[in-house]
Design a protein around this motif. Sequence first.
Motif, PDB file in Angstrom:
ATOM      1  N   ILE A 172       0.834  -1.201   0.000  1.00  0.00           N
ATOM      2  CA  ILE A 172       0.000   0.000   0.000  1.00  0.00           C
ATOM      3  C   ILE A 172       0.867   1.249   0.000  1.00  0.00           C
ATOM      4  O   ILE A 172       0.569   2.224  -0.700  1.00  0.00           O
ATOM      5  CB  ILE A 172      -0.956  -0.018   1.208  1.00  0.00           C
ATOM      6  CG1 ILE A 172      -1.995  -1.127   1.021  1.00  0.00           C
ATOM      7  CG2 ILE A 172      -1.640   1.338   1.396  1.00  0.00           C
ATOM      8  CD1 ILE A 172      -2.910  -1.347   2.213  1.00  0.00           C
ATOM      9  N   LEU A 173       1.960   1.234   0.739  1.00  0.00           N
ATOM     10  CA  LEU A 173       2.868   2.383   0.763  1.00  0.00           C
ATOM     11  C   LEU A 173       3.441   2.645  -0.632  1.00  0.00           C
ATOM     12  O   LEU A 173       3.539   3.785  -1.078  1.00  0.00           O
ATOM     13  CB  LEU A 173       4.009   2.134   1.754  1.00  0.00           C
ATOM     14  CG  LEU A 173       5.050   3.260   1.874  1.00  0.00           C
ATOM     15  CD1 LEU A 173       4.400   4.561   2.314  1.00  0.00           C
ATOM     16  CD2 LEU A 173       6.149   2.859   2.869  1.00  0.00           C
ATOM     17  N   GLU A 178       2.910   6.082  -5.705  1.00  0.00           N
ATOM     18  CA  GLU A 178       2.575   6.245  -7.117  1.00  0.00           C
ATOM     19  C   GLU A 178       1.414   7.213  -7.326  1.00  0.00           C
ATOM     20  O   GLU A 178       1.024   7.498  -8.457  1.00  0.00           O
ATOM     21  CB  GLU A 178       2.209   4.886  -7.726  1.00  0.00           C
ATOM     22  CG  GLU A 178       3.382   3.916  -7.799  1.00  0.00           C
ATOM     23  CD  GLU A 178       2.972   2.559  -8.364  1.00  0.00           C
ATOM     24  OE1 GLU A 178       1.862   2.460  -8.931  1.00  0.00           O
ATOM     25  OE2 GLU A 178       3.749   1.606  -8.239  1.00  0.00           O
ATOM     26  N   GLY A 179       0.848   7.726  -6.202  1.00  0.00           N
ATOM     27  CA  GLY A 179      -0.216   8.711  -6.297  1.00  0.00           C
ATOM     28  C   GLY A 179      -1.612   8.136  -6.412  1.00  0.00           C
ATOM     29  O   GLY A 179      -2.561   8.846  -6.743  1.00  0.00           O
ATOM     30  N   LEU A 180      -1.790   6.833  -6.125  1.00  0.00           N
ATOM     31  CA  LEU A 180      -3.103   6.219  -6.247  1.00  0.00           C
ATOM     32  C   LEU A 180      -4.008   6.626  -5.083  1.00  0.00           C
ATOM     33  O   LEU A 180      -3.550   6.863  -3.972  1.00  0.00           O
ATOM     34  CB  LEU A 180      -3.000   4.692  -6.280  1.00  0.00           C
ATOM     35  CG  LEU A 180      -2.831   4.054  -7.667  1.00  0.00           C
ATOM     36  CD1 LEU A 180      -1.513   4.477  -8.306  1.00  0.00           C
ATOM     37  CD2 LEU A 180      -2.898   2.532  -7.561  1.00  0.00           C
ATOM     38  N   ARG A 183      -9.416   4.252  -3.265  1.00  0.00           N
ATOM     39  CA  ARG A 183     -10.264   3.399  -4.094  1.00  0.00           C
ATOM     40  C   ARG A 183      -9.437   2.660  -5.146  1.00  0.00           C
ATOM     41  O   ARG A 183      -9.633   1.467  -5.378  1.00  0.00           O
ATOM     42  CB  ARG A 183     -11.350   4.252  -4.776  1.00  0.00           C
ATOM     43  CG  ARG A 183     -12.240   3.453  -5.705  1.00  0.00           C
ATOM     44  CD  ARG A 183     -13.450   4.249  -6.127  1.00  0.00           C
ATOM     45  NE  ARG A 183     -14.257   4.604  -4.969  1.00  0.00           N
ATOM     46  CZ  ARG A 183     -15.448   5.204  -5.047  1.00  0.00           C
ATOM     47  NH1 ARG A 183     -15.949   5.504  -6.220  1.00  0.00           N
ATOM     48  NH2 ARG A 183     -16.129   5.497  -3.957  1.00  0.00           N
ATOM     49  N   GLN A 184      -8.492   3.362  -5.769  1.00  0.00           N
ATOM     50  CA  GLN A 184      -7.647   2.723  -6.784  1.00  0.00           C
ATOM     51  C   GLN A 184      -6.746   1.658  -6.162  1.00  0.00           C
ATOM     52  O   GLN A 184      -6.513   0.610  -6.756  1.00  0.00           O
ATOM     53  CB  GLN A 184      -6.814   3.790  -7.489  1.00  0.00           C
ATOM     54  CG  GLN A 184      -7.639   4.698  -8.396  1.00  0.00           C
ATOM     55  CD  GLN A 184      -6.872   5.921  -8.860  1.00  0.00           C
ATOM     56  OE1 GLN A 184      -5.949   6.384  -8.187  1.00  0.00           O
ATOM     57  NE2 GLN A 184      -7.244   6.463 -10.002  1.00  0.00           N
ATOM     58  N   ILE A 185      -6.240   1.939  -4.949  1.00  0.00           N
ATOM     59  CA  ILE A 185      -5.429   0.937  -4.247  1.00  0.00           C
ATOM     60  C   ILE A 185      -6.271  -0.304  -3.961  1.00  0.00           C
ATOM     61  O   ILE A 185      -5.819  -1.447  -4.150  1.00  0.00           O
ATOM     62  CB  ILE A 185      -4.857   1.526  -2.941  1.00  0.00           C
ATOM     63  CG1 ILE A 185      -3.812   2.607  -3.253  1.00  0.00           C
ATOM     64  CG2 ILE A 185      -4.230   0.421  -2.077  1.00  0.00           C
ATOM     65  CD1 ILE A 185      -3.336   3.374  -2.029  1.00  0.00           C
ATOM     66  N   ARG A 202      -2.963   2.438  10.278  1.00  0.00           N
ATOM     67  CA  ARG A 202      -1.962   1.692  11.069  1.00  0.00           C
ATOM     68  C   ARG A 202      -0.554   1.954  10.553  1.00  0.00           C
ATOM     69  O   ARG A 202       0.396   2.106  11.328  1.00  0.00           O
ATOM     70  CB  ARG A 202      -2.283   0.196  11.044  1.00  0.00           C
ATOM     71  CG  ARG A 202      -3.483  -0.205  11.874  1.00  0.00           C
ATOM     72  CD  ARG A 202      -3.558  -1.711  12.056  1.00  0.00           C
ATOM     73  NE  ARG A 202      -3.781  -2.405  10.790  1.00  0.00           N
ATOM     74  CZ  ARG A 202      -4.984  -2.694  10.313  1.00  0.00           C
ATOM     75  NH1 ARG A 202      -6.066  -2.335  10.979  1.00  0.00           N
ATOM     76  NH2 ARG A 202      -5.115  -3.339   9.171  1.00  0.00           N
ATOM     77  N   MET A 203      -0.410   2.029   9.243  1.00  0.00           N
ATOM     78  CA  MET A 203       0.900   2.242   8.627  1.00  0.00           C
ATOM     79  C   MET A 203       1.474   3.606   9.005  1.00  0.00           C
ATOM     80  O   MET A 203       2.651   3.727   9.338  1.00  0.00           O
ATOM     81  CB  MET A 203       0.768   2.127   7.115  1.00  0.00           C
ATOM     82  CG  MET A 203       2.075   2.308   6.354  1.00  0.00           C
ATOM     83  SD  MET A 203       1.758   2.246   4.576  1.00  0.00           S
ATOM     84  CE  MET A 203       0.779   3.724   4.360  1.00  0.00           C
TER      85      MET A 203
END
Length: 233
Positions: A172-173, A178-180, A183-185, A202-203
Amino acid sequence: MSEAREFTERAPIRVFLVDDHEVVRRGLHDLLDAEPDIEVAGEAGTVDHALARAPALRPDVAILDVRLPDGDGIGVCRELRSRMPGLACLMLTSFDDDDALLDAIMAGAAGYVLKQIKGSDLVSAVRTVASGQSMLDPATTARLMNSLREQEQPPEPQDEALAGLTPREREILELIGEGLTNRQIGERLFLSEKTVKNHISRMLGKLGVERRIQAAVLATQHRTPGGAPGSGP
């Protein structure tokens, strides 16, 4: 790459306005509607109204005030673009704010202009972003990103913080870098948007940062060739 769309009187640029000041919206409405190849498809004064109305109107360009009473235009830009990837967002603000510009870049905005802009220049900016071009100068963008990398130093050793991330959090990081959008992630990783938000929360705590853009900078700083941040060969 697809060809730039041609706009005419019969097929004008559809613009959606988001500003909490009625006088500003009315001025923008009158300015833009006077142009034969531009029409104002709708407007909103809050984040909630913008998210509720804009998708159904399918605008080509959204002009978004950065500061809104129930949130900010940058968040609206990110959310609307996740629903309408072809939408061009033009951020409008009273302040020359480097942080806001960086957040706008990360949200996928196509342009960023001050409210002091001349009416003719704003009309030109709308036509520019509607045609698929960016109003963000590459040199300015690069300078701001370099500046942010120098300023946004996290409070703990980053190698240790990154090592504490789960494989999913590293994925996810990388996608944030990449600017997502969330929703896109979620679509990329086959996760719900709510699950992505929980992972990001959490991250950020593990990384010791508060803002999404700080995490994005860390992702670019620590990205290894062919891998996610902090991943091995």
